[in-house]
Scaffold this motif. Structure first.
Motif, PDB file in Angstrom:
ATOM      1  N   TRP A 139       0.832  -1.198   0.000  1.00 30.67           N
ATOM      2  CA  TRP A 139       0.000   0.000   0.000  1.00 30.67           C
ATOM      3  C   TRP A 139       0.867   1.249   0.000  1.00 30.67           C
ATOM      4  O   TRP A 139       1.887   1.321   0.668  1.00 30.67           O
ATOM      5  CB  TRP A 139      -0.914   0.006   1.215  1.00 30.67           C
ATOM      6  CG  TRP A 139      -2.005  -1.005   1.118  1.00 30.67           C
ATOM      7  CD1 TRP A 139      -1.937  -2.318   1.455  1.00 30.67           C
ATOM      8  CD2 TRP A 139      -3.317  -0.789   0.625  1.00 30.67           C
ATOM      9  NE1 TRP A 139      -3.127  -2.943   1.209  1.00 30.67           N
ATOM     10  CE2 TRP A 139      -3.998  -2.022   0.704  1.00 30.67           C
ATOM     11  CE3 TRP A 139      -3.984   0.332   0.142  1.00 30.67           C
ATOM     12  CZ2 TRP A 139      -5.330  -2.162   0.302  1.00 30.67           C
ATOM     13  CZ3 TRP A 139      -5.309   0.191  -0.251  1.00 30.67           C
ATOM     14  CH2 TRP A 139      -5.963  -1.042  -0.169  1.00 30.67           C
ATOM     15  N   GLU A 140       0.421   2.253  -0.741  1.00 33.31           N
ATOM     16  CA  GLU A 140       1.149   3.511  -0.835  1.00 33.31           C
ATOM     17  C   GLU A 140       0.336   4.625  -0.195  1.00 33.31           C
ATOM     18  O   GLU A 140      -0.892   4.595  -0.188  1.00 33.31           O
ATOM     19  CB  GLU A 140       1.407   3.883  -2.301  1.00 33.31           C
ATOM     20  CG  GLU A 140       2.248   2.870  -3.054  1.00 33.31           C
ATOM     21  CD  GLU A 140       2.303   3.181  -4.534  1.00 33.31           C
ATOM     22  OE1 GLU A 140       1.522   4.079  -4.976  1.00 33.31           O
ATOM     23  OE2 GLU A 140       3.100   2.561  -5.244  1.00 33.31           O
ATOM     24  N   MET A 141       1.043   5.617   0.348  1.00 30.36           N
ATOM     25  CA  MET A 141       0.398   6.819   0.863  1.00 30.36           C
ATOM     26  C   MET A 141       0.732   7.967  -0.069  1.00 30.36           C
ATOM     27  O   MET A 141       1.896   8.182  -0.410  1.00 30.36           O
ATOM     28  CB  MET A 141       0.879   7.130   2.290  1.00 30.36           C
ATOM     29  CG  MET A 141       0.477   6.087   3.305  1.00 30.36           C
ATOM     30  SD  MET A 141       0.998   6.522   4.988  1.00 30.36           S
ATOM     31  CE  MET A 141      -0.105   7.892   5.332  1.00 30.36           C
ATOM     32  N   GLN A 142      -0.293   8.688  -0.475  1.00 25.60           N
ATOM     33  CA  GLN A 142      -0.114   9.851  -1.342  1.00 25.60           C
ATOM     34  C   GLN A 142      -0.335  11.107  -0.520  1.00 25.60           C
ATOM     35  O   GLN A 142      -1.298  11.205   0.250  1.00 25.60           O
ATOM     36  CB  GLN A 142      -1.099   9.803  -2.499  1.00 25.60           C
ATOM     37  CG  GLN A 142      -0.930  10.972  -3.483  1.00 25.60           C
ATOM     38  CD  GLN A 142      -1.990  10.948  -4.562  1.00 25.60           C
ATOM     39  OE1 GLN A 142      -3.177  10.877  -4.272  1.00 25.60           O
ATOM     40  NE2 GLN A 142      -1.552  10.999  -5.815  1.00 25.60           N
ATOM     41  N   PHE A 143       0.564  12.075  -0.665  1.00 23.60           N
ATOM     42  CA  PHE A 143       0.488  13.321   0.095  1.00 23.60           C
ATOM     43  C   PHE A 143       0.315  14.493  -0.857  1.00 23.60           C
ATOM     44  O   PHE A 143       1.034  14.605  -1.861  1.00 23.60           O
ATOM     45  CB  PHE A 143       1.762  13.512   0.924  1.00 23.60           C
ATOM     46  CG  PHE A 143       2.002  12.411   1.921  1.00 23.60           C
ATOM     47  CD1 PHE A 143       1.446  12.464   3.186  1.00 23.60           C
ATOM     48  CD2 PHE A 143       2.790  11.313   1.580  1.00 23.60           C
ATOM     49  CE1 PHE A 143       1.654  11.440   4.094  1.00 23.60           C
ATOM     50  CE2 PHE A 143       3.010  10.286   2.480  1.00 23.60           C
ATOM     51  CZ  PHE A 143       2.441  10.349   3.747  1.00 23.60           C
ATOM     52  N   GLN A 144      -0.609  15.364  -0.530  1.00 25.16           N
ATOM     53  CA  GLN A 144      -0.879  16.540  -1.344  1.00 25.16           C
ATOM     54  C   GLN A 144      -0.977  17.762  -0.446  1.00 25.16           C
ATOM     55  O   GLN A 144      -1.379  17.670   0.709  1.00 25.16           O
ATOM     56  CB  GLN A 144      -2.177  16.368  -2.137  1.00 25.16           C
ATOM     57  CG  GLN A 144      -2.151  15.239  -3.151  1.00 25.16           C
ATOM     58  CD  GLN A 144      -3.469  15.087  -3.860  1.00 25.16           C
ATOM     59  OE1 GLN A 144      -4.525  15.267  -3.270  1.00 25.16           O
ATOM     60  NE2 GLN A 144      -3.415  14.768  -5.153  1.00 25.16           N
ATOM     61  N   GLY A 145      -0.622  18.925  -1.006  1.00 24.72           N
ATOM     62  CA  GLY A 145      -0.690  20.161  -0.243  1.00 24.72           C
ATOM     63  C   GLY A 145       0.688  20.770  -0.080  1.00 24.72           C
ATOM     64  O   GLY A 145       1.507  20.754  -1.002  1.00 24.72           O
ATOM     65  N   ARG A 146       0.951  21.274   1.104  1.00 29.49           N
ATOM     66  CA  ARG A 146       2.247  21.884   1.386  1.00 29.49           C
ATOM     67  C   ARG A 146       2.712  21.449   2.772  1.00 29.49           C
ATOM     68  O   ARG A 146       2.018  21.665   3.759  1.00 29.49           O
ATOM     69  CB  ARG A 146       2.164  23.405   1.305  1.00 29.49           C
ATOM     70  CG  ARG A 146       3.525  24.091   1.364  1.00 29.49           C
ATOM     71  CD  ARG A 146       3.380  25.595   1.187  1.00 29.49           C
ATOM     72  NE  ARG A 146       2.839  25.949  -0.121  1.00 29.49           N
ATOM     73  CZ  ARG A 146       3.583  26.018  -1.232  1.00 29.49           C
ATOM     74  NH1 ARG A 146       4.887  25.744  -1.188  1.00 29.49           N
ATOM     75  NH2 ARG A 146       3.025  26.360  -2.386  1.00 29.49           N
TER      76      ARG A 146
END
Length: 243
Positions: free
Chosen positions: A201-208
Motif C-alpha cells: 500500500w502507498e500513501m499519497q500526500f498533497q498540499g504543502r
C-alpha cells in the motif's frame, strides 16, 4: 580502570532533550518543565528523583485502540533529574511540533505532555484493519522524539510536487497535508501482502508540508477487506491527552 568505553559519557547540555548518540536520548525532567510522556519500557537509566506513572487514557481512546488493533502504552515521567530513553537501538530524532505533526504510534519515543494529542484513524468505510492502524496528531508548542530504523529522509510536498511513499516506510507528516492510501495497480495483488511487484500500500500526500520516511519497511498492512482500492485518512479529535 582504562577502556575506550569511558569516552562514552553523558553529553552535557542546557536543553531538555539531548542526544547522547544517534540511538540514546537524555531528557531533563523538572527545572520548570512539565512532565514528559514516553513509551513504556523505553527508560534505560535515570538520575535524580524521577517518578514513572502509567498514563491514563479515557474511554474513547481505549475504544479506538481496540478497534484499530494497535496500542501505544505511555508513561508519565516527572520529578527532578535526567532520564535516558531508547527503543531497540533505533535512531532518535527530536523535532519541534510547530504547526502540527501526524506520526505513526510505533514511531513515538517521547513528547512534551503539554502537547495536544488527537487520533487520525483510517476511514472505517474501507475496513483496512492494519494500515498503520491509527496515528497520533500532535499539536501545540513542544517537542517530540521520533524513532526510525536507520537514517531517515525528509521529502518536501508542494502543490506542484505530490509525493507517494510506501505506507510501511512512512514515519510522520505535516498535519496540513491531505493524505490518501492507494493499493497496488494489480487488483489481484491487493489481497496479497506485497503483491507481484513486491510493493504494498502507498500513501499519497498533497498540499504543502513535509513527509518523514525511513529506509526500512515494516510488515505491510494485513487483514484487508472491502472492495475499494483507494481510501482517505480522516482526523478525529478523540481523547486528547493534555497536562
Amino acid at each position: 580502570m582504562h577502556s575506550t568505553l569511558f569516552a562514552h559519557v553523558p553529553v552535557e547540555s542546557t536543553g531538555r532533550y539531548t542526544l547522547q548518540n544517534p540511538q540514546l536520548l537524555k531528557v531533563e525532567i523538572g527545572q520548570g518543565n512539565g512532565a514528559v510522556l514516553a513509551r513504556q519500557g523505553a527508560m534505560v537509566a535515570f538520575e535524580g528523583q524521577v517518578d514513572f506513572q502509567s498514563q491514563y487514557k479515557n474511554r474513547t481512546w481505549r475504544n479506538v485502540e481496540r478497534m484499530a488493533g494497535e496500542r501505544l502504552e505511555l508513561m508519565k515521567v516527572k520529578g527532578a533529574g535526567q532520564v535516558y530513553l531508547a527503543h531497540y537501538a533505533q535512531h532518535i530524532h527530536v523535532m519541534d511540533v510547530g504547526g502540527g505533526v501526524t506520526v505513526g504510534s510505533g514511531s513515538v519515543l517521547a513528547f512534551d505532555s503539554s502537547l495536544g494529542v488527537g487520533i487520525v484513524a483510517v476511514d472505517s468505510a474501507v475496513e483496512v484493519a492494519s494500515a498503520g492502524a491509527y496515528n497520533l496528531e500532535l499539536t501545540g508548542s513542544g517537542k517530540v522524539a521520533l524513532l526510525t530504523s536507520g537514517e531517515p529522509l525528509v521529502l518536501e510536498v508542494t502543490p506542484e510536487t505530490n509525493i507517494c511513499a510506501d505506507a510501511d516506510a512512512v514515519i510522520a507528516w505535516s498535519t496540513t497535508l491531505r493524505t490518501q492510501m492507494q493499493a497496488p495497480t494489480s487488483t489481484s495483488a491487493v489481497w496479497r501482502r506485497k503483491g507481484a511487484t513486491g510493493e504494498g500500500w502507498e500513501m499519497q500526500f498533497q498540499g504543502r508540508g513535509h513527509v518523514l520516511i525511513q529506509p526500512s519497511e515494516l510488515l505491510p498492512p494485513q487483514h484487508m477487506r472491502g472492495g475499494a482500492f483507494g481510501f482517505g485518512l480522516r482526523g478525529n479529535s478523540m481523547g486528547g491527552s493534555r497536562n
